[in-house]
Design an enzyme around this catalytic site. Structure first.
Site, short mmCIF file in Angstrom:
data_model
loop_
_atom_site.label_atom_id
_atom_site.label_comp_id
_atom_site.label_asym_id
_atom_site.label_seq_id
_atom_site.Cartn_x
_atom_site.Cartn_y
_atom_site.Cartn_z
N VAL A 1 84.06 -2.61 14.94
CA VAL A 1 83.42 -1.33 15.23
C VAL A 1 83.31 -1.10 16.74
CG1 VAL A 1 81.28 -0.01 15.02
CG2 VAL A 1 82.19 -1.24 13.05
N GLU A 2 83.01 -2.16 17.48
CA GLU A 2 82.81 -2.03 18.92
C GLU A 2 84.12 -1.84 19.69
OE1 GLU A 2 80.15 -1.69 20.57
OE2 GLU A 2 78.49 -2.50 19.41
N SER A 3 85.16 -2.61 19.32
CA SER A 3 86.37 -2.60 20.15
C SER A 3 87.68 -2.63 19.38
CB SER A 3 86.35 -3.82 21.07
OG SER A 3 86.47 -5.02 20.30
#
Length: 224
Positions: A138-140
């Site tokens: 989700v972050e990267s």
């Protein structure tokens, strides 16, 4: 009848197998032994001295070794059923169901990426591997070079720390931070993730998950 003679006469098949290796170095002993086994009672009386005491002792040693080996094998057979059960019931950090929250799986294309680093961090900080994987996605999307407009960097989008583009450093520090929030909120994964996204100050300010659309969407992307 001598006890050794009795063993030899009743267990000829076992002796023949046990002496298979001895045949290469001493065929004389086997010949004498077979002559003795096949001899009549009268022949045994007259030819008993053809088998020496040393040879009979060797026969007894080989037989006892054979029996002991069989006993050892029977007592050391692993309980495969018990071991299998233990393996099946042992909890792992890979679980996708944690503290009443279902962690969503990552995409197939990202499976296996940084798996050893994730496994190490999960064990070190007692955080589910599945959670670390999902946060990274989700972050990267598993891109260690990503930098947000706010300056968040790397796989787990860290705001602080040096060498944040290094996968090992990033995963370790990100998991440590996430573990700290999980502990802070007594295992409430929703609050821990909200703090990871919006900061613990906002969680405290709003008494729970902040009303930010970004944070609420963030939670739905990671857990159900």
């Amino acid at each position: 009848m001598n006890p050794v003679e009795h063993v030899i006469s009743t267990r000829q098949a076992e002796f023949e197998r046990a002496f298979e290796a001895a045949k290469q170095s001493s065929t004389t002993f086997e010949t004498k032994l077979n002559e003795r086994l096949n001899a009549t009672t009268e022949q045994k009386t007259t030819s008993i001295q053809t088998v020496t005491d040393a040879e009979l002792n060797r026969a007894r040693e080989v037989y006892e070794a054979l029996i002991n080996q069989a006993d050892t094998t029977s007592t050391t057979v692993p309980n495969t059923t018990a071991e299998t059960t233990a393996t099946e019931t042992k909890p792992t950090t890979e679980s996708t169901n944690w503290n009443n929250y279902q962690i969503k799986p990552i995409s197939a294309e990202n499976e296996g990426k940084y798996s050893e680093l994730i496994k190490t961090a999960a064990a070190k900080y007692d955080v589910p591997e599945a959670l670390i994987k999902r946060v990274i996605q989700v972050e990267s999307n598993f891109n260690p070079s990503v930098v947000s407009s706010a300056g968040a960097t790397g796989l787990m989008q860290l705001m602080y720390g040096s060498n944040r583009t290094n996968p090992a450093t990033n995963i370790d520090l990100g998991t440590k931070q996430l573990a700290g929030y999980i502990k802070k909120y007594d295992g409430d994964l929703k609050l821990a993730l909200a703090a990871y996204n919006a900061g613990p100050g906002n969680v405290s300010k709003y008494g729970g998950v902040p009303p930010f659309k970004e944070t609420q969407n963030y939670l739905t992307k990671i857990i159900e």
